[in-house]
Design a protein around this motif. Sequence first.
Motif, PDB file in Angstrom:
ATOM      1  N   ASN A  91       0.932  -1.155  -0.021  1.00 26.92           N
ATOM      2  CA  ASN A  91      -0.027  -0.014  -0.082  1.00 26.92           C
ATOM      3  C   ASN A  91       0.749   1.353  -0.200  1.00 26.92           C
ATOM      4  O   ASN A  91       0.175   2.232   0.336  1.00 26.92           O
ATOM      5  CB  ASN A  91      -1.003  -0.127   1.151  1.00 26.92           C
ATOM      6  N   MET A  92       2.003   1.187  -0.412  1.00 29.05           N
ATOM      7  CA  MET A  92       2.994   2.331  -0.520  1.00 29.05           C
ATOM      8  C   MET A  92       3.308   2.399  -2.075  1.00 29.05           C
ATOM      9  O   MET A  92       3.807   1.327  -2.694  1.00 29.05           O
ATOM     10  CB  MET A  92       4.193   2.313   0.369  1.00 29.05           C
ATOM     11  N   ALA A  93       3.564   3.677  -2.425  1.00 25.55           N
ATOM     12  CA  ALA A  93       4.054   4.032  -3.833  1.00 25.55           C
ATOM     13  C   ALA A  93       5.427   4.448  -3.598  1.00 25.55           C
ATOM     14  O   ALA A  93       5.754   5.357  -3.029  1.00 25.55           O
ATOM     15  CB  ALA A  93       3.090   4.831  -4.438  1.00 25.55           C
ATOM     16  N   TYR A  94       6.536   3.900  -4.355  1.00 29.44           N
ATOM     17  CA  TYR A  94       7.900   4.434  -4.357  1.00 29.44           C
ATOM     18  C   TYR A  94       8.088   4.842  -6.029  1.00 29.44           C
ATOM     19  O   TYR A  94       7.909   4.078  -6.945  1.00 29.44           O
ATOM     20  CB  TYR A  94       8.840   3.183  -3.905  1.00 29.44           C
ATOM     21  N   ILE A  95       8.809   6.011  -6.013  1.00 35.08           N
ATOM     22  CA  ILE A  95       9.387   6.452  -7.373  1.00 35.08           C
ATOM     23  C   ILE A  95      10.829   5.898  -7.613  1.00 35.08           C
ATOM     24  O   ILE A  95      11.571   6.175  -6.724  1.00 35.08           O
ATOM     25  CB  ILE A  95       9.391   7.953  -7.241  1.00 35.08           C
ATOM     26  N   ILE A  96      11.118   5.166  -8.586  1.00 32.38           N
ATOM     27  CA  ILE A  96      12.310   4.795  -8.979  1.00 32.38           C
ATOM     28  C   ILE A  96      12.982   5.594  -9.878  1.00 32.38           C
ATOM     29  O   ILE A  96      12.466   5.999 -10.982  1.00 32.38           O
ATOM     30  CB  ILE A  96      12.217   3.453  -9.552  1.00 32.38           C
ATOM     31  N   ARG A  97      14.184   6.109  -9.725  1.00 38.34           N
ATOM     32  CA  ARG A  97      15.182   6.772 -10.471  1.00 38.34           C
ATOM     33  C   ARG A  97      16.462   6.434 -10.168  1.00 38.34           C
ATOM     34  O   ARG A  97      16.730   6.099  -8.907  1.00 38.34           O
ATOM     35  CB  ARG A  97      14.805   8.360 -10.191  1.00 38.34           C
ATOM     36  N   GLY A  98      17.491   6.815 -11.090  1.00 40.18           N
ATOM     37  CA  GLY A  98      18.758   6.482 -10.844  1.00 40.18           C
ATOM     38  C   GLY A  98      19.580   7.811 -10.624  1.00 40.18           C
ATOM     39  O   GLY A  98      19.398   8.630 -11.527  1.00 40.18           O
ATOM     40  N   LEU A  99      20.435   8.141  -9.778  1.00 38.23           N
ATOM     41  CA  LEU A  99      21.298   9.237  -9.422  1.00 38.23           C
ATOM     42  C   LEU A  99      22.608   8.959  -9.854  1.00 38.23           C
ATOM     43  O   LEU A  99      23.245   8.210  -9.551  1.00 38.23           O
ATOM     44  CB  LEU A  99      21.333   9.529  -7.858  1.00 38.23           C
ATOM     45  N   GLY A 100      23.086   9.730 -11.014  1.00 32.90           N
ATOM     46  CA  GLY A 100      24.088   9.503 -11.548  1.00 32.90           C
ATOM     47  C   GLY A 100      24.779  10.823 -11.797  1.00 32.90           C
ATOM     48  O   GLY A 100      26.050  10.800 -12.604  1.00 32.90           O
ATOM     49  N   TYR A 101      24.524  11.928 -11.430  1.00 35.22           N
ATOM     50  CA  TYR A 101      25.480  13.182 -11.684  1.00 35.22           C
ATOM     51  C   TYR A 101      26.891  13.008 -10.798  1.00 35.22           C
ATOM     52  O   TYR A 101      26.769  12.612  -9.697  1.00 35.22           O
ATOM     53  CB  TYR A 101      24.722  14.418 -11.151  1.00 35.22           C
ATOM     54  N   ILE A 102      27.925  13.473 -11.753  1.00 37.36           N
ATOM     55  CA  ILE A 102      29.063  13.336 -10.960  1.00 37.36           C
ATOM     56  C   ILE A 102      29.334  14.603  -9.840  1.00 37.36           C
ATOM     57  O   ILE A 102      29.006  15.586 -10.260  1.00 37.36           O
ATOM     58  CB  ILE A 102      30.428  13.300 -12.179  1.00 37.36           C
ATOM     59  N   LYS A 103      29.924  14.070  -8.802  1.00 37.42           N
ATOM     60  CA  LYS A 103      30.103  15.170  -7.719  1.00 37.42           C
ATOM     61  C   LYS A 103      31.445  15.494  -7.320  1.00 37.42           C
ATOM     62  O   LYS A 103      32.121  16.346  -6.781  1.00 37.42           O
ATOM     63  CB  LYS A 103      29.391  14.761  -6.661  1.00 37.42           C
ATOM     64  N   ASN A 104      32.381  14.423  -7.573  1.00 37.96           N
ATOM     65  CA  ASN A 104      33.894  14.541  -7.207  1.00 37.96           C
ATOM     66  C   ASN A 104      34.623  13.619  -8.115  1.00 37.96           C
ATOM     67  O   ASN A 104      34.165  12.835  -8.882  1.00 37.96           O
ATOM     68  CB  ASN A 104      34.066  14.265  -5.924  1.00 37.96           C
ATOM     69  N   ILE A 105      35.903  13.631  -8.020  1.00 36.40           N
ATOM     70  CA  ILE A 105      36.844  12.988  -8.841  1.00 36.40           C
ATOM     71  C   ILE A 105      36.669  11.692  -8.849  1.00 36.40           C
ATOM     72  O   ILE A 105      36.835  10.821  -9.702  1.00 36.40           O
ATOM     73  CB  ILE A 105      38.394  13.377  -8.464  1.00 36.40           C
ATOM     74  N   LYS A 106      36.228  11.135  -7.558  1.00 35.35           N
ATOM     75  CA  LYS A 106      36.324   9.464  -7.116  1.00 35.35           C
ATOM     76  C   LYS A 106      34.915   8.859  -8.183  1.00 35.35           C
ATOM     77  O   LYS A 106      34.935   8.004  -8.652  1.00 35.35           O
ATOM     78  CB  LYS A 106      36.057   9.073  -5.825  1.00 35.35           C
ATOM     79  N   ASP A 107      33.960   9.784  -8.255  1.00 32.92           N
ATOM     80  CA  ASP A 107      32.791   9.382  -9.117  1.00 32.92           C
ATOM     81  C   ASP A 107      33.468   9.273 -10.392  1.00 32.92           C
ATOM     82  O   ASP A 107      32.702   8.109 -11.139  1.00 32.92           O
ATOM     83  CB  ASP A 107      31.858  10.543  -9.109  1.00 32.92           C
ATOM     84  N   VAL A 108      34.178   9.973 -11.100  1.00 34.15           N
ATOM     85  CA  VAL A 108      34.672   9.682 -12.330  1.00 34.15           C
ATOM     86  C   VAL A 108      35.692   8.633 -12.583  1.00 34.15           C
ATOM     87  O   VAL A 108      35.503   7.918 -13.271  1.00 34.15           O
ATOM     88  CB  VAL A 108      35.416  11.058 -12.813  1.00 34.15           C
ATOM     89  N   GLU A 109      36.365   8.287 -11.283  1.00 35.31           N
ATOM     90  CA  GLU A 109      37.287   7.164 -11.481  1.00 35.31           C
ATOM     91  C   GLU A 109      36.415   6.028 -11.560  1.00 35.31           C
ATOM     92  O   GLU A 109      37.351   4.773 -12.206  1.00 35.31           O
ATOM     93  CB  GLU A 109      38.323   7.302 -10.303  1.00 35.31           C
ATOM     94  N   GLU A 110      35.389   5.668 -11.049  1.00 37.74           N
ATOM     95  CA  GLU A 110      34.583   4.639 -10.903  1.00 37.74           C
ATOM     96  C   GLU A 110      33.724   4.462 -11.872  1.00 37.74           C
ATOM     97  O   GLU A 110      33.012   3.411 -11.872  1.00 37.74           O
ATOM     98  CB  GLU A 110      33.660   4.453  -9.444  1.00 37.74           C
ATOM     99  N   ILE A 111      33.879   5.338 -13.043  1.00 42.49           N
ATOM    100  CA  ILE A 111      32.958   5.095 -14.215  1.00 42.49           C
ATOM    101  C   ILE A 111      33.470   3.869 -14.850  1.00 42.49           C
ATOM    102  O   ILE A 111      34.607   3.706 -15.417  1.00 42.49           O
ATOM    103  CB  ILE A 111      32.961   6.004 -15.363  1.00 42.49           C
ATOM    104  N   ALA A 112      32.716   2.696 -15.352  1.00 38.77           N
ATOM    105  CA  ALA A 112      32.959   1.390 -15.884  1.00 38.77           C
ATOM    106  C   ALA A 112      32.694   1.670 -17.489  1.00 38.77           C
ATOM    107  O   ALA A 112      31.722   2.423 -17.924  1.00 38.77           O
ATOM    108  CB  ALA A 112      32.069   0.380 -15.654  1.00 38.77           C
ATOM    109  N   ILE A 113      33.736   1.441 -18.250  1.00 35.73           N
ATOM    110  CA  ILE A 113      33.896   1.563 -19.735  1.00 35.73           C
ATOM    111  C   ILE A 113      33.295   0.373 -20.342  1.00 35.73           C
ATOM    112  O   ILE A 113      32.485   0.773 -21.176  1.00 35.73           O
ATOM    113  CB  ILE A 113      35.203   2.157 -20.188  1.00 35.73           C
ATOM    114  N   LYS A 114      34.122  -0.826 -20.152  1.00 34.16           N
ATOM    115  CA  LYS A 114      33.619  -2.053 -20.916  1.00 34.16           C
ATOM    116  C   LYS A 114      34.002  -3.085 -20.018  1.00 34.16           C
ATOM    117  O   LYS A 114      34.738  -2.795 -19.004  1.00 34.16           O
ATOM    118  CB  LYS A 114      34.143  -2.109 -22.030  1.00 34.16           C
ATOM    119  N   ASN A 115      33.763  -4.156 -20.458  1.00 35.22           N
ATOM    120  CA  ASN A 115      34.319  -5.540 -19.715  1.00 35.22           C
ATOM    121  C   ASN A 115      35.678  -6.040 -20.532  1.00 35.22           C
ATOM    122  O   ASN A 115      35.509  -6.250 -21.619  1.00 35.22           O
ATOM    123  CB  ASN A 115      33.384  -6.635 -19.818  1.00 35.22           C
TER     124      ASN A 115
END
Length: 427
Positions: free
Chosen positions: A224-248
């Motif tokens: 009986n609860m509704a949840y909004i699903i969304r993905g947060l992906g904005y870069i905030k610091n250098i570590k966020d850029v370093e952890e971006i996956a390019i390919k396998n």
Amino acid sequence: MVKKLISFSLRNRAVVLLVSACLFAWGIYSVQQNPIDAIPDLSENQVIVFTEWMGRSPQVMEDQVTYPLVSNLQGIPKIKNIRAASMFGMSFVYIIFDENVDPYWARTRVLERLNYAQRLLPQNVVPTLGPDGTGVGHVFWYHLDAKGMDLGEQRAIQDWYVKFALQTVPGVAEVASFGGFEKQYQLVLDPLKMQYYNVNIMDVMNAVKASNNDVGGRKFEMSNMAYIIRGLGYIKNIKDVEEIAIKNFNSVPVKVKDIGSIQMGGDLRLGIFDENGNGEVVGGIVVMRYGENADKVINAVKLKMKEVEKGLPEGVTFKTSYDRSVLIEKAIESVKGTLIEEMIAVSLIVLIFLFHWRSALVILIQIPISIAVSFILLQAFGISSNIMSLTGIALAIGVIVDDGIVMVENSYRTISVRQEELDNNQQ
């Protein structure tokens, strides 16, 4: 005609005084409404179209951007001339309209034609209009006084706080930032590591672009609860850029940090802004809109800056680099001083040589009314109060004074002669 007008004025003094009072009041209103500036606006009635396509040579900009725009903008009505300039990564098109064309009508017609011309340009190349200001619209310059603060931080404060606040001031067309560094994340890639993992530059660019984004999902209901699903992906610091996956690679994700390093830096600059040889500073240029009152706009900007200054980091204040209102106020004070000096001089001359206070009063009334009528005509013909027009009024005060003295002295002499003739006839 002149005799009848003089006779009517002599017989109806109350009407003359009433008309004079109305003209004086109208003149004061015109002074308040007439735009005041230091420099007469002699610039052409133009609309600027600016297009940016970074990394392209001037020849490519000319062939693929400037030429299509110029050839398609030529059909706009009431155009006098079109000029264009192409440079590295940038294109400027200047559409010159007839003098009697309303500038906002001209901008609307240019936008209508750009909607069609944009289809002829390369993908993701979007032309934009320049600010609705004139060539003399740079009325106020300022810079930040922030000792010990990084130039990149100062530019961020200017671009994301100060600029947006000052653009809300009525009469301001644009606040152009200058100086400092525009902060950016810089990826330094290792070619050998990229070759080992079989990664190219486009893979890195697409991965970073896709990761720096928020995505939306659907609504999810549970208990009986509704949840909004969304993905947060904005870069905030250098570590966020370093952890971006390019390919396998062999079932192991290859991240940005595996093929290079990330650092904070500044965008390439074409120049710097220096304060009297004491070092670089960051600031902005306030551009005024067409037909606005420069003095009012500058005063409104100063009041807004006092409000904005309260939200700046500790130790950061504003400093004025260029303020046109100083020149405007000096020009106005010069006219006021000339007017007062002439009124005093004329009154003394008339009182000393004629010993007649009513004659002096006539001239004192005549001078301000003549100045008031001058401003009524300036307002009627759409001419701003600037150094040229105010200087003309100041010079005309001398002619008004001479005319007043000559006319009063001649009238006084004629009346005296007539009075003597009447006295002799009675004897």
